[in-house]
Design a protein around this motif. Structure first.
Motif, PDB file in Angstrom:
ATOM      1  N   ARG B 330       0.838  -1.204   0.000  1.00 17.44           N
ATOM      2  CA  ARG B 330       0.000   0.000   0.000  1.00 17.44           C
ATOM      3  C   ARG B 330       0.868   1.247   0.000  1.00 17.44           C
ATOM      4  NH1 ARG B 330      -4.700  -1.649   4.212  1.00 17.44           N
ATOM      5  NH2 ARG B 330      -5.968  -2.784   2.742  1.00 17.44           N
ATOM      6  N   ASN B 331       1.932   1.209   0.805  1.00  8.92           N
ATOM      7  CA  ASN B 331       2.812   2.369   0.846  1.00  8.92           C
ATOM      8  C   ASN B 331       3.468   2.609  -0.494  1.00  8.92           C
ATOM      9  OD1 ASN B 331       2.195   2.734   3.460  1.00  8.92           O
ATOM     10  ND2 ASN B 331       4.101   1.940   4.294  1.00  8.92           N
ATOM     11  N   ILE B 332       3.927   1.531  -1.117  1.00  5.56           N
ATOM     12  CA  ILE B 332       4.620   1.684  -2.393  1.00  5.56           C
ATOM     13  C   ILE B 332       3.675   2.253  -3.437  1.00  5.56           C
ATOM     14  CG2 ILE B 332       5.705   0.462  -4.298  1.00  5.56           C
ATOM     15  CD1 ILE B 332       6.627  -1.612  -2.172  1.00  5.56           C
ATOM     16  N   MET B 333       2.461   1.680  -3.498  1.00  7.54           N
ATOM     17  CA  MET B 333       1.572   2.101  -4.571  1.00  7.54           C
ATOM     18  C   MET B 333       0.944   3.463  -4.316  1.00  7.54           C
ATOM     19  SD  MET B 333      -0.062  -1.539  -5.660  1.00  7.54           S
ATOM     20  CE  MET B 333      -0.593  -1.099  -7.283  1.00  7.54           C
ATOM     21  N   LEU B 334       0.526   3.719  -3.081  1.00  7.54           N
ATOM     22  CA  LEU B 334      -0.222   4.953  -2.836  1.00  7.54           C
ATOM     23  C   LEU B 334       0.646   6.108  -2.371  1.00  7.54           C
ATOM     24  CD1 LEU B 334      -3.408   3.541  -1.173  1.00  7.54           C
ATOM     25  CD2 LEU B 334      -3.108   4.378  -3.468  1.00  7.54           C
ATOM     26  N   LYS B 335       1.661   5.807  -1.573  1.00  3.68           N
ATOM     27  CA  LYS B 335       2.388   6.914  -0.961  1.00  3.68           C
ATOM     28  C   LYS B 335       3.700   7.222  -1.647  1.00  3.68           C
ATOM     29  CE  LYS B 335       0.533   5.934   3.592  1.00  3.68           C
ATOM     30  NZ  LYS B 335       0.927   5.508   4.944  1.00  3.68           N
ATOM     31  N   GLY B 336       4.340   6.206  -2.185  1.00  3.99           N
ATOM     32  CA  GLY B 336       5.579   6.486  -2.883  1.00  3.99           C
ATOM     33  C   GLY B 336       6.776   6.410  -1.991  1.00  3.99           C
ATOM     34  N   LYS B 337       7.734   7.231  -2.299  1.00  8.45           N
ATOM     35  CA  LYS B 337       9.049   7.032  -1.710  1.00  8.45           C
ATOM     36  C   LYS B 337       9.063   7.306  -0.219  1.00  8.45           C
ATOM     37  CE  LYS B 337      11.333   8.359  -5.892  1.00  8.45           C
ATOM     38  NZ  LYS B 337      10.231   9.213  -6.370  1.00  8.45           N
ATOM     39  N   ASP B 338       9.187   6.236   0.508  1.00  8.99           N
ATOM     40  CA  ASP B 338       9.571   6.432   1.888  1.00  8.99           C
ATOM     41  C   ASP B 338      10.409   5.232   2.242  1.00  8.99           C
ATOM     42  OD1 ASP B 338       9.839   7.155   4.516  1.00  8.99           O
ATOM     43  OD2 ASP B 338       8.222   5.809   5.055  1.00  8.99           O
ATOM     44  N   LEU B 339      11.675   5.376   2.101  1.00 11.04           N
ATOM     45  CA  LEU B 339      12.516   4.187   2.191  1.00 11.04           C
ATOM     46  C   LEU B 339      12.690   3.696   3.615  1.00 11.04           C
ATOM     47  CD1 LEU B 339      15.031   4.966  -0.616  1.00 11.04           C
ATOM     48  CD2 LEU B 339      13.113   3.401  -0.586  1.00 11.04           C
ATOM     49  N   VAL B 340      12.569   4.590   4.597  1.00 10.96           N
ATOM     50  CA  VAL B 340      12.801   4.153   5.973  1.00 10.96           C
ATOM     51  C   VAL B 340      11.774   3.109   6.379  1.00 10.96           C
ATOM     52  CG1 VAL B 340      12.985   4.884   8.367  1.00 10.96           C
ATOM     53  CG2 VAL B 340      13.741   6.407   6.540  1.00 10.96           C
ATOM     54  N   LEU B 341      10.493   3.465   6.166  1.00  8.44           N
ATOM     55  CA  LEU B 341       9.423   2.554   6.541  1.00  8.44           C
ATOM     56  C   LEU B 341       9.494   1.290   5.693  1.00  8.44           C
ATOM     57  CD1 LEU B 341       7.179   2.862   8.607  1.00  8.44           C
ATOM     58  CD2 LEU B 341       5.639   3.362   6.736  1.00  8.44           C
ATOM     59  N   PHE B 342       9.802   1.478   4.421  1.00 11.51           N
ATOM     60  CA  PHE B 342       9.897   0.340   3.511  1.00 11.51           C
ATOM     61  C   PHE B 342      10.927  -0.666   3.996  1.00 11.51           C
ATOM     62  CE2 PHE B 342      12.311  -1.419  -0.119  1.00 11.51           C
ATOM     63  CZ  PHE B 342      11.337  -2.247  -0.624  1.00 11.51           C
ATOM     64  N   TRP B 343      12.124  -0.156   4.319  1.00 16.07           N
ATOM     65  CA  TRP B 343      13.160  -1.084   4.769  1.00 16.07           C
ATOM     66  C   TRP B 343      12.839  -1.689   6.115  1.00 16.07           C
ATOM     67  CZ3 TRP B 343      15.714  -3.308   1.329  1.00 16.07           C
ATOM     68  CH2 TRP B 343      16.181  -2.636   0.194  1.00 16.07           C
ATOM     69  N   GLN B 344      12.173  -0.901   6.962  1.00 11.37           N
ATOM     70  CA  GLN B 344      11.764  -1.443   8.259  1.00 11.37           C
ATOM     71  C   GLN B 344      10.884  -2.677   8.077  1.00 11.37           C
ATOM     72  OE1 GLN B 344       9.613   1.330  10.729  1.00 11.37           O
ATOM     73  NE2 GLN B 344      11.537   2.254  11.369  1.00 11.37           N
TER      74      GLN B 344
END
Lengths: 372, 369
Positions: B330-344
């Motif tokens: 959901r973050n990838i598709m709707l929100k876009g770049k937030d690598l911190v949360l993504f890697w977490q």
């Protein structure tokens, strides 16, 4: 003619298969119970301790008052931000369910014009959450209205509309989750248990043996359904007792009608499993189809979470194909309201037609398979 | 590890899977059909509310409310009945002719508002969630009408300016498609891997594999890699459909989806292996999958928000790989770049995958030898 002795023999054979594998039987009996118990207790439709961020640009007595109101309702864990930079940071990080920004002249606007503004930013990536949060915040805004109005001695928005929720007055989430979840779990377990039975015989080659006897296809279908039918009825009985005793869900209608509905529903679901088994002839494929038909559609197309009424009309008709949808309606109505049976006529007809139709379909397909 | 042997093994697996044309339907068409159907059908917007107003035909305000309700697209069946007889009121709701009833007091609504008498609203709450939404909608409409009639009665001192970020119109497709991607892929890969290992066990062909000069790690890789490839393909298909057919925004990068996909397919396959160690035939394998799949889906935050789960048991959600995968997608598709949360999230998924897979590989090897 259908002979009773051959049905009995097939049923007995299937019963032996089940008892030979006690693991499957125990799981099939206990899992639905555990799932319903667990989720009945842990799913709570009120959700609490939501972390929200507040940026108070006004920082006056008025705005602090508003924050106090937020704190006192226990829904939220409040994190105060201190600068616009922090807001930007938070938004860029995309990790906040809700953010309130109180405007700079909040107190002045309230005193002069009786109208203060607060901006509320919600994370729209989860619709379910957004909906709940919106209703929480509107509720809080109206209670804040009252408090400010008293302070300013102006007329305020009196609660003109008084809502009464019928049948589930306190909107108790257990009353909502338990009948719904038990419908899904029972349907799913019925479909997956029988989906392997005939495929297994084909795969092990024992189907050839069965075919060389004088047993008819309809007798095999019925004989295979019977033991699983008993297993599932036991399941329903246990879940029903738990719903009444543990979750204290009122049961307002007649037990007789409910048990008839259960019999038809379970028969239909079991027959669907058999049909899948007949068509696929292979256990791996049968499992895929059984889960594809039984798992996600029964959560999403049954009205458990997403109301059928909200769907586009084409899909409202489409969901009519799923017996889970109809049984969901029957069990919710029978549990919670004293109803007249006319209302349930359509759902009842639907599950009856479904069960008969699937049994006939399975039989026809099976017959053509059996004749060389 | 010999690449040539592994290649041969993987080829064998693919031949076995696709020998039956029904498997192609089951593996690729079913998830796609499901995506399309759920994407089109599910909305969280309340529609087709059956609403009845009990008032005299001459009641000006009741008529206003009714016409307002007709012009909004939320209501299906709107009627006004000239009666305050309670037995009729009860009948309409029990026979499911109405799910919400607005009952005007004996005199007309205008009078009641003048005197600030409460108006009663009855809602059928057999579906508690819907009941709550219906209440909000009807209240919004009635207060709107009353506000026009008597502006000073309704006076909002605190005004909320609500804005939903990332999905302004609160469409359901952007919210459901990432969830369906994760659920479908998880179900399909887990089931197929688990069934195929237990099938070898059931038919005794696993003994042949053991007696052949293949190492146990090659067996494990050969039994999982084909399904990982299938899983990635399914993810690609569904995301493709989501973006092009349902116009779900895609604000992140493709490699993020790829990494999340790999990680949670890895967990799915390790769970599958864990089940196939315990299960001795395909029926047991299927029941095992059922035990893991149902709680995993219910506790993933897809059907209910995770916050709906009571605090004492919420930790279960935090060991659920589906939750991280859905959040990430959901973050990838709707929100876009937030690598911190993504890697977490990736890191936590990785941890779960690592723990489950080392455990199951160890056990699996010991059953092979």
């Amino acid at each position: 003619m259908i002979s009773k002795t051959s049905i009995k023999a097939i049923a007995f054979k299937e019963y032996k298969h089940i008892t030979r594998d006690p693991f499957t039987m125990i799981i099939a009996l206990i899992m639905p119970l555990i799932l319903v118990l667990l989720f009945g207790f842990i799913v709570d439709l009120d959700y609490k301790h939501i972390k929200i961020d507040i940026q108070d640009n006004n920082n006056s007595q008025m705005s602090r008052r508003f924050i106090d109101i937020l704190k006192s309702c226990q829904y939220f864990k409040i994190n105060k931000l201190n600068s616009m930079l922090e807001i930007e940071n938070k938004i860029n990080k995309n990790n906040t369910p809700a953010m309130l920004i109180i405007e700079k002249n909040f107190d002045k606007n309230i005193v002069r014009r009786n109208s203060g503004k607060i901006q509320l930013l919600l994370d729209g990536s989860d619709n379910a959450k957004t909906g709940i949060l919106t209703s929480y915040f509107t509720g809080i805004a109206s209670s804040a209205n009252k408090i400010y109005a008293k302070q300013l001695n102006t007329q305020y928005n009196k609660e003109l509309i008084r809502t009464r929720f019928l049948f589930n007055t306190e909107l108790n989430s257990k009353w909502f989750v338990v009948p719904g979840l038990s419908t899904i779990v029972i349907g799913l377990i019925a479909i997956i248990l029988t989906s392997l039975t005939i495929a297994k015989e084909w795969e092990n080659g024992s189907m050839e043996l069965l075919l060389s006897t004088h047993v008819k296809s309809i007798e095999i279908v019925i004989g295979k359904i019977i033991p699983y039918f008993i297993l599932n009825m036991l399941n329903i009985l246990m879940i029903f007792i738990i719903s009444l005793l543990v979750f204290k869900i009122p049961f307002e209608s007649s037990f007789f009608i409910y048990s008839i509905a259960c019999v038809i529903y379970v028969t239909g679901a079991l027959a669907l499993g058999i049909f899948i088994s007949v068509v696929t002839r292979q256990q791996q494929a049968a499992v895929q189809f059984a889960f594809a038909v039984g798992l996600l559609p029964s959560f999403l197309f049954s009205g458990f979470i997403f109301s059928i009424e909200n769907m586009p009309s084409l899909f409202r008709y489409f969901t009519a194909l799923f017996p889970q949808r109809w049984f969901m309606e029957i069990s919710r109505t029978l549990f919670l309201s004293k109803t007249n049976l006319k209302v349930l006529l359509v759902p009842f007809l639907a599950i009856i037609i479904f069960a008969i139709f699937v049994i006939i379909l399975a039989n026809i397909k099976f017959k053509t398979d059996m004749e060389p | 590890m010999r690449i040539r042997i592994l290649k041969g093994f993987i080829k064998k697996e693919f031949i076995q899977i696709f020998r039956d044309k029904k498997m192609i339907v089951a593996l690729f068409f079913l998830p796609i059909i499901q995506t399309i159907m759920f994407g089109l059908a599910l909305t969280s917007e309340v529609k087709n509310i059956k609403f009845v107003i009990f008032a005299k035909p001459s009641d000006y305000i009741a008529n206003k409310i009714q016409s307002k309700a007709v012009s909004s697209r939320w209501f299906k069946y709107i009627d006004d009945i000239d009666s305050t007889d309670f037995s009729i009121i009860e009948k309409t709701i029990i026979s499911k002719k109405a799910e919400a009833l607005l009952i005007a007091p004996k005199e007309n609504l205008a009078n009641a508002i003048e005197k600030e008498k409460p108006i009663q609203l009855l809602i059928d709450a057999t579906n508690a969630v819907r009941a709550r939404q219906v209440e909000t909608y009807i209240k919004a409409i009635t207060t709107d009408v009353i506000k026009k009639y008597k502006p000073n009665l309704i006076n909002n001192i605190v005004n909320l300016d609500i804005r939903a970020l990332y999905n302004h119109t609160l469409d359901t497709a952007p919210f459901m498609i990432p969830a369906i991607t994760v659920m479908s892929t998880f179900i399909v890969t887990m089931l197929i891997c688990c069934m195929s290992i237990t099938k070898e066990k059931e038919q005794g062909t696993i003994e042949k594999l053991i007696s052949s000069p293949i190492t146990s790690s090659e067996i494990i890789l050969g039994k999982t890699l084909p399904y990982a490839i299938i899983g990635i393909l399914i993810i690609c298909f569904i995301v493709f459909i989501g973006v092009f057919a349902f116009k779900v925004p895609f604000r992140g990068c493709f490699w993020q989806i790829f990494i999340t996909g790999l990680l949670f397919i890895w967990t799915a396959l390790s769970f599958a292996m864990l089940i196939s160690i315990v299960a001795s035939n395909q029926q047991q394998a299927m029941i095992g999958c059922f035990i893991i799949l149902l709680p995993a889906i219910l506790l993933s935050g897809i059907l209910f928000p995770v916050e709906n789960i009571s605090q004492n048991i919420r930790w279960i959600c935090y060991i659920n790989p589906l939750m991280y995968a859905v959040n990430n997608l959901r973050n990838i598709m709707l929100k876009g770049k937030d690598l911190v949360l993504f890697w977490q999230h990736c890191y936590l998924l990785f941890l779960i995958a690592l723990i489950v897979s080392t455990f199951s590989v160890k056990k699996f090897k010991s059953t092979l030898n």
